[in-house]
Design an enzyme around this catalytic site. Structure first.
Site, PDB file in Angstrom:
ATOM      1  N   ARG A  56      -2.529  -6.052  -8.129  1.00 32.20           N
ATOM      2  CA  ARG A  56      -1.515  -7.199  -8.035  1.00 32.20           C
ATOM      3  C   ARG A  56      -1.428  -8.176  -8.714  1.00 32.20           C
ATOM      4  O   ARG A  56      -0.539  -8.745  -9.269  1.00 32.20           O
ATOM      5  CB  ARG A  56      -1.527  -7.819  -6.373  1.00 32.20           C
ATOM      6  CG  ARG A  56      -1.239  -6.688  -5.369  1.00 32.20           C
ATOM      7  CD  ARG A  56      -1.713  -7.321  -3.976  1.00 32.20           C
ATOM      8  NE  ARG A  56      -3.113  -7.552  -4.219  1.00 32.20           N
ATOM      9  CZ  ARG A  56      -3.930  -7.990  -3.121  1.00 32.20           C
ATOM     10  NH1 ARG A  56      -3.167  -8.606  -1.870  1.00 32.20           N
ATOM     11  NH2 ARG A  56      -5.356  -8.410  -3.246  1.00 32.20           N
ATOM     12  N   HIS A  77       0.789  -1.122   0.019  1.00 30.48           N
ATOM     13  CA  HIS A  77      -0.185   0.009  -0.051  1.00 30.48           C
ATOM     14  C   HIS A  77       0.944   1.230   0.025  1.00 30.48           C
ATOM     15  O   HIS A  77       0.754   2.093  -0.739  1.00 30.48           O
ATOM     16  CB  HIS A  77      -0.909  -0.009   1.311  1.00 30.48           C
ATOM     17  CG  HIS A  77      -1.988  -0.875   1.213  1.00 30.48           C
ATOM     18  ND1 HIS A  77      -2.082  -1.915   2.365  1.00 30.48           N
ATOM     19  CD2 HIS A  77      -3.022  -1.357   0.331  1.00 30.48           C
ATOM     20  CE1 HIS A  77      -3.076  -2.637   2.278  1.00 30.48           C
ATOM     21  NE2 HIS A  77      -3.809  -2.497   1.006  1.00 30.48           N
ATOM     22  N   SER A 105      -2.898  -7.862   3.449  1.00 39.51           N
ATOM     23  CA  SER A 105      -3.131  -7.513   4.878  1.00 39.51           C
ATOM     24  C   SER A 105      -3.439  -8.914   5.502  1.00 39.51           C
ATOM     25  O   SER A 105      -2.765  -9.122   6.572  1.00 39.51           O
ATOM     26  CB  SER A 105      -3.957  -6.597   5.117  1.00 39.51           C
ATOM     27  OG  SER A 105      -3.701  -5.188   4.404  1.00 39.51           O
ATOM     28  N   LYS A 139     -15.217  -7.549   6.058  1.00 36.76           N
ATOM     29  CA  LYS A 139     -14.020  -7.758   6.755  1.00 36.76           C
ATOM     30  C   LYS A 139     -14.080  -7.505   8.234  1.00 36.76           C
ATOM     31  O   LYS A 139     -15.051  -7.025   8.585  1.00 36.76           O
ATOM     32  CB  LYS A 139     -12.799  -7.068   6.475  1.00 36.76           C
ATOM     33  CG  LYS A 139     -12.162  -7.249   4.908  1.00 36.76           C
ATOM     34  CD  LYS A 139     -11.178  -6.543   4.371  1.00 36.76           C
ATOM     35  CE  LYS A 139     -10.688  -6.952   3.030  1.00 36.76           C
ATOM     36  NZ  LYS A 139      -9.761  -6.385   2.367  1.00 36.76           N
TER      37      LYS A 139
HETATM   38  N1  COA Z   1      -0.028  -4.321  -1.648  1.00 38.58           N
HETATM   39  C1  COA Z   1      -0.450  -5.202  -0.817  1.00 38.58           C
HETATM   40  N2  COA Z   1      -1.634  -5.475  -0.739  1.00 38.58           N
HETATM   41  C2  COA Z   1      -2.841  -5.159  -1.082  1.00 38.58           C
HETATM   42  C3  COA Z   1      -2.373  -3.942  -2.184  1.00 38.58           C
HETATM   43  C4  COA Z   1      -0.974  -3.587  -2.490  1.00 38.58           C
HETATM   44  N3  COA Z   1      -0.883  -2.674  -3.172  1.00 38.58           N
HETATM   45  N4  COA Z   1      -3.458  -3.644  -2.913  1.00 38.58           N
HETATM   46  C5  COA Z   1      -4.424  -4.280  -2.196  1.00 38.58           C
HETATM   47  N5  COA Z   1      -3.750  -5.067  -1.570  1.00 38.58           N
HETATM   48  C6  COA Z   1      -4.542  -6.212  -0.540  1.00 38.58           C
HETATM   49  C7  COA Z   1      -4.892  -5.839   0.746  1.00 38.58           C
HETATM   50  O1  COA Z   1      -3.947  -5.939   1.715  1.00 38.58           O
HETATM   51  C8  COA Z   1      -5.918  -6.329   1.067  1.00 38.58           C
HETATM   52  O2  COA Z   1      -6.053  -7.633   1.626  1.00 38.58           O
HETATM   53  P1  COA Z   1      -7.134  -8.415   2.472  1.00 38.58           P
HETATM   54  O3  COA Z   1      -8.187  -8.818   1.524  1.00 38.58           O
HETATM   55  O4  COA Z   1      -6.213  -9.679   2.777  1.00 38.58           O
HETATM   56  O5  COA Z   1      -7.183  -7.788   3.641  1.00 38.58           O
HETATM   57  C9  COA Z   1      -6.819  -6.489  -0.324  1.00 38.58           C
HETATM   58  O6  COA Z   1      -5.755  -6.316  -1.157  1.00 38.58           O
HETATM   59  C10 COA Z   1      -7.674  -5.390  -0.584  1.00 38.58           C
HETATM   60  O7  COA Z   1      -7.817  -4.417   0.332  1.00 38.58           O
HETATM   61  P2  COA Z   1      -7.782  -2.859   0.258  1.00 38.58           P
HETATM   62  O8  COA Z   1      -6.873  -2.367  -0.679  1.00 38.58           O
HETATM   63  O9  COA Z   1      -7.326  -2.610   1.763  1.00 38.58           O
HETATM   64  O10 COA Z   1      -9.241  -2.595  -0.004  1.00 38.58           O
HETATM   65  P3  COA Z   1     -10.543  -3.370   0.213  1.00 38.58           P
HETATM   66  O11 COA Z   1     -10.752  -4.025  -1.095  1.00 38.58           O
HETATM   67  O12 COA Z   1     -10.666  -4.211   1.520  1.00 38.58           O
HETATM   68  O13 COA Z   1     -11.466  -2.175   0.212  1.00 38.58           O
HETATM   69  C11 COA Z   1     -12.958  -0.443  -0.364  1.00 38.58           C
HETATM   70  C12 COA Z   1     -12.487  -1.867  -0.393  1.00 38.58           C
HETATM   71  C13 COA Z   1     -12.780   0.202   1.115  1.00 38.58           C
HETATM   72  C14 COA Z   1     -12.007   0.589  -1.095  1.00 38.58           C
HETATM   73  C15 COA Z   1     -14.397  -0.491  -0.904  1.00 38.58           C
HETATM   74  O14 COA Z   1     -14.788  -1.670  -0.197  1.00 38.58           O
HETATM   75  C16 COA Z   1     -15.307   0.698  -0.909  1.00 38.58           C
HETATM   76  O15 COA Z   1     -14.999   1.605  -1.539  1.00 38.58           O
HETATM   77  N6  COA Z   1     -15.983   0.695   0.274  1.00 38.58           N
HETATM   78  C17 COA Z   1     -16.762   1.753   0.390  1.00 38.58           C
HETATM   79  C18 COA Z   1     -18.247   1.399   0.200  1.00 38.58           C
HETATM   80  C19 COA Z   1     -18.459   1.425  -1.344  1.00 38.58           C
HETATM   81  O16 COA Z   1     -18.040   2.539  -2.023  1.00 38.58           O
HETATM   82  N7  COA Z   1     -19.085   0.481  -2.002  1.00 38.58           N
HETATM   83  C20 COA Z   1     -19.068   0.311  -3.405  1.00 38.58           C
HETATM   84  C21 COA Z   1     -18.017  -0.044  -4.085  1.00 38.58           C
HETATM   85  S1  COA Z   1     -18.144  -0.289  -5.915  1.00 38.58           S
END
Ligand code: COA
Length: 166
Positions: free
Chosen positions: A97, A24, A135, A48
């Site tokens: 990724r 990140h 994560s 989550k």
């Molecule tokens: N390096 C390492 N890990 C990465 C990464 C990177 N560059 N990019 C993504 N990841 C991993 C994270 O570690 C995480 O791992 P996990 O699933 O094991 O915890 C996973 O990829 C994705 O997590 P993250 O990037 O933290 O985002 P998310 O997918 O959990 O979050 C939101 C998604 C919050 C952006 C999304 O749910 C959101 O926008 N929510 C708000 C409500 C909304 O608008 N909903 C409609 C969406 S269309």
């Protein structure tokens, strides 16, 4: 007002960041070179069950991003597109990724586009050496005693070990 001010490009980088990894952080550093202001937007993914509270994540990320002067950290509730609009942001940055990420990210990007036509999603490919981490994978390895310090900023590694041992 200079031309730079007129064209001020604000983006958000939303995620759960539970916790923020070096993957990140690498995306944040690269986005901070491309855009005038980057908001790291700590959101809630209902699927989550986070280890850190949003406030704990905000404190940790703010500390680590302190050297990046155009990076701000905020917690948001509700839709990412609404938070972006509130900040006058032009885009949503997401890291990519793997192929599996691509399917999930495209679906989100298309939904976000249909929710707000003025917002663009910008994908930044993750560095190859960080493309296998997530994560939850890091938390799982750490909980079994594995050393994951090379994948996390030091403060986050310390905070995670403290949480797991409490
Ligand atoms: N390096 C390492 N890990 C990465 C990464 C990177 N560059 N990019 C993504 N990841 C991993 C994270 O570690 C995480 O791992 P996990 O699933 O094991 O915890 C996973 O990829 C994705 O997590 P993250 O990037 O933290 O985002 P998310 O997918 O959990 O979050 C939101 C998604 C919050 C952006 C999304 O749910 C959101 O926008 N929510 C708000 C409500 C909304 O608008 N909903 C409609 C969406 S269309």
């Amino acid at each position: 007002m200079t031309e730079k001010n007129i064209n001020h490009t604000i983006v958000i980088y939303p995620g759960t960041f539970d916790p923020m990894t070096n993957g990140h952080l690498n995306i944040i550093q690269r986005a901070s070179k491309m855009f005038d202001v980057v908001y790291v937007a700590i959101g809630a993914n209902p699927e989550k069950n986070p280890t850190f509270t949003p406030e704990e994540r905000k404190i940790l990320i703010t500390k680590i991003c302190e050297p990046l002067k155009n990076v701000k950290v905020e917690i948001f509730h509700g839709l990412a597109v609404n938070f972006a609009k509130k900040l006058n942001a032009k885009g949503i940055v997401r890291g990519l990724r793997t192929e599996a990420d691509f399917m999930y990210e495209m679906q989100m990007a298309m939904m976000n586009k249909s929710l707000n036509k003025d917002l663009e999603t910008i994908f930044i490919p993750t560095m190859q050496e960080l493309s296998h981490i997530s994560s939850s994978l890091l938390k799982s390895v750490a909980s079994l005693g594995g050393n994951i310090s090379e994948y996390l900023p030091r403060e986050i590694n310390d905070a995670l070990l403290k949480k797991l041992n409490s």
